[in-house]
Structures are given as structure tokens and as C-alpha cells.
Design an enzyme around this catalytic site. Structure first.
Site, PDB file in Angstrom:
ATOM      1  N   HIS A   1      -4.731   1.765   6.999  1.00 49.93           N
ATOM      2  CA  HIS A   1      -3.464   1.959   7.251  1.00 49.93           C
ATOM      3  C   HIS A   1      -3.235   3.324   6.370  1.00 49.93           C
ATOM      4  O   HIS A   1      -2.677   4.131   6.479  1.00 49.93           O
ATOM      5  CB  HIS A   1      -2.436   0.882   7.092  1.00 49.93           C
ATOM      6  CG  HIS A   1      -0.984   1.454   6.995  1.00 49.93           C
ATOM      7  ND1 HIS A   1       0.062   0.855   8.037  1.00 49.93           N
ATOM      8  CD2 HIS A   1      -0.400   2.161   6.384  1.00 49.93           C
ATOM      9  CE1 HIS A   1       1.191   1.304   7.570  1.00 49.93           C
ATOM     10  NE2 HIS A   1       1.098   2.049   6.792  1.00 49.93           N
ATOM     11  N   GLU A   2      -3.644   3.154   4.879  1.00 47.34           N
ATOM     12  CA  GLU A   2      -3.376   4.185   4.070  1.00 47.34           C
ATOM     13  C   GLU A   2      -4.343   5.353   4.172  1.00 47.34           C
ATOM     14  O   GLU A   2      -3.844   6.291   3.843  1.00 47.34           O
ATOM     15  CB  GLU A   2      -3.755   3.600   2.723  1.00 47.34           C
ATOM     16  CG  GLU A   2      -2.492   2.246   2.362  1.00 47.34           C
ATOM     17  CD  GLU A   2      -1.326   2.566   2.545  1.00 47.34           C
ATOM     18  OE1 GLU A   2      -0.926   3.754   2.350  1.00 47.34           O
ATOM     19  OE2 GLU A   2      -0.657   1.518   3.195  1.00 47.34           O
TER      20      GLU A   2
ATOM     21  N   GLY B   1       0.897  -1.102   0.039  1.00 39.31           N
ATOM     22  CA  GLY B   1       0.074   0.124  -0.101  1.00 39.31           C
ATOM     23  C   GLY B   1       0.970   1.339   0.058  1.00 39.31           C
ATOM     24  O   GLY B   1       1.907   1.228   0.652  1.00 39.31           O
TER      25      GLY B   1
ATOM     26  N   HIS C   1      -2.803   7.696   6.524  1.00 42.67           N
ATOM     27  CA  HIS C   1      -1.830   8.449   6.014  1.00 42.67           C
ATOM     28  C   HIS C   1      -2.360   9.747   5.196  1.00 42.67           C
ATOM     29  O   HIS C   1      -1.735  10.985   5.438  1.00 42.67           O
ATOM     30  CB  HIS C   1      -1.255   7.763   4.865  1.00 42.67           C
ATOM     31  CG  HIS C   1      -0.117   7.181   5.244  1.00 42.67           C
ATOM     32  ND1 HIS C   1       1.169   7.460   5.876  1.00 42.67           N
ATOM     33  CD2 HIS C   1       0.301   5.564   4.989  1.00 42.67           C
ATOM     34  CE1 HIS C   1       1.937   6.602   6.078  1.00 42.67           C
ATOM     35  NE2 HIS C   1       1.481   5.374   5.357  1.00 42.67           N
TER      36      HIS C   1
ATOM     37  N   GLN D   1       3.369   9.972   1.102  1.00 47.28           N
ATOM     38  CA  GLN D   1       4.469   9.358   1.016  1.00 47.28           C
ATOM     39  C   GLN D   1       5.255   9.629  -0.149  1.00 47.28           C
ATOM     40  O   GLN D   1       6.562   9.363   0.068  1.00 47.28           O
ATOM     41  CB  GLN D   1       4.426   7.916   0.942  1.00 47.28           C
ATOM     42  CG  GLN D   1       3.557   7.460   2.232  1.00 47.28           C
ATOM     43  CD  GLN D   1       3.349   6.048   2.453  1.00 47.28           C
ATOM     44  OE1 GLN D   1       2.347   5.392   1.859  1.00 47.28           O
ATOM     45  NE2 GLN D   1       4.345   5.061   3.064  1.00 47.28           N
TER      46      GLN D   1
ATOM     47  N   CYS E   1       5.491   0.030   7.434  1.00 42.04           N
ATOM     48  CA  CYS E   1       5.194   1.152   6.531  1.00 42.04           C
ATOM     49  C   CYS E   1       6.461   1.557   5.728  1.00 42.04           C
ATOM     50  O   CYS E   1       7.769   1.345   6.218  1.00 42.04           O
ATOM     51  CB  CYS E   1       4.744   2.163   7.473  1.00 42.04           C
ATOM     52  SG  CYS E   1       4.432   3.898   6.524  1.00 42.04           S
ATOM     53  N   LEU E   2       6.277   1.777   4.330  1.00 39.29           N
ATOM     54  CA  LEU E   2       7.302   2.132   3.771  1.00 39.29           C
ATOM     55  C   LEU E   2       7.987   3.369   4.146  1.00 39.29           C
ATOM     56  O   LEU E   2       9.298   3.738   3.560  1.00 39.29           O
ATOM     57  CB  LEU E   2       6.900   2.279   2.054  1.00 39.29           C
ATOM     58  CG  LEU E   2       6.511   0.929   1.490  1.00 39.29           C
ATOM     59  CD1 LEU E   2       6.170   1.327   0.079  1.00 39.29           C
ATOM     60  CD2 LEU E   2       7.685  -0.224   1.359  1.00 39.29           C
TER      61      LEU E   2
END
Ligand code: NI
Length: 171
Positions: free
Chosen positions: A136-137, A46, A140, A51, A94-95
Site C-alpha cells: 500500500h505504501e 503506514g 503511494h 502524504q 488510508c490516512l
């Protein structure tokens, strides 16, 4: 499609921004495609536009595993319209917070309304990993990171670790 650099901690100034609603036009589609390419390259399941440093309400998700066919989901202006009372726990990463994983509890199922890559309205009932990933996304887009769902002690520790690594020039 272009792989773009992913913003990571300690850049909370960027990651904590509130993303704005977006019109699904050519520019939004181009951003979607770059996001997908960047997510696959990472690799991750995701990614939210913030990001990549773009404060627009767009996210991409794909929880398919090789050698399954890829199943990318493109969401603009997603909104959770229903969530289950039952909770589920997944180990999240998380990236933007590389190499850190922690258990997070969230509603096990959600119904999400969004615009797809063509700007058409969709509603999806998600469960399991997909439900967790979408939540989660969406977090963000509101400047929320998964570490906000863990204990303050653990959160402070990871934030400090990234701040220190940046000071030492390791990031
Ligand atoms: Ni993330």
C-alpha cells in the site's frame, strides 16, 4: 520530531505525483522522524512521504499494537523484488482517505529491497498485514491509491464525496 499535516483527498494533484529516489542523509532522516511521529499521532500503521507533500521515495510502517514494543520500519527507495502468487484480502484504509475502508486483494507475501534509516541495504520477506501495508505504501510512491484497486463505481463515489465535502468547506 514534528507532527505535520497529512494531505487528503480531494488533493489528487499532490497524491498522484511520482516520488523521486532519495539519498539517505540528515534531511531524509529528519523527514523519516516527522513521518513516524505524524503516523503515530494519526494514528496509522503506514505513511509515505508524499502524504506530507514531499515527493521522495520514503515510507514508514509499524504494525505493532499497544502494549507491544513499537517496531518502526523506515524504508527509502523500496522495491518489490518478489511477490507470491497467492493473494490475500485485507480491509484497507488510508490516512489520506479518512473514514473509508474497503477490501483489497494483493499478493500475500513480498520480498522488498530498501535502504534503512542509516542508508544501509536491507531485504525483508513480509507476509500478512505487513506485506499488505508495505505494498500500500509503495503504491503511494508511484501515485497509486488503494481505491485504485477497488471497483470504479466505489472509487468514483468516494472521490466525489471528498470533492463535495471540500466544496462545502468541510475539509
Ligand atoms: Ni495510504
Amino acid at each position: 520530531m514534528t507532527v505535520r499535516p497529512i494531505i487528503t483527498l480531494p488533493d489528487e494533484k499532490t497524491l498522484r505525483q511520482l516520488s523521486r529516489p532519495v539519498a539517505v542523509d540528515q534531511a531524509a532522516r529528519r523527514l523519516f522522524d516527522d513521518m513516524l511521529e505524524t503516523m503515530y499521532d494519526a494514528p496509522g500503521i503506514g505513511l509515505a512521504a508524499i502524504q506530507l507533500g514531499v515527493a521522495l521515495r520514503q515510507l514508514v510502517v509499524d504494525i505493532s499494537k499497544e502494549p507491544e514494543t513499537k517496531k518502526p520500519l523506515f524504508m527509502a527507495n523500496p522495491e518489490i523484488v518478489w511477490e507470491s502468487e497467492t493473494l490475500n484480502v485485507y480491509e484497507e484504509g488510508c490516512l489520506s482517505i479518512p473514514d473509508f475502508y474497503e477490501l483489497v486483494e494483493r499478493p500475500a507475501e513480498v520480498k522488498v529491497r530498501y535502504l534503512d534509516r542509516n542508508g544501509e541495504g536491507q531485504e525483508l520477506h513480509a507476509s500478512g498485514l505487513l506485506a499488505t501495508c508495505i505494498q500500500h505504501e509503495i503504491d503511494h510512491l508511484n501515485g497509486v491509491l488503494f481505491i485504485d484497486h477497488i471497483s470504479k463505481l466505489k472509487r468514483d463515489r468516494v472521490v466525489k464525496k471528498f470533492a463535495k465535502a471540500a466544496r462545502l468547506g468541510k475539509l
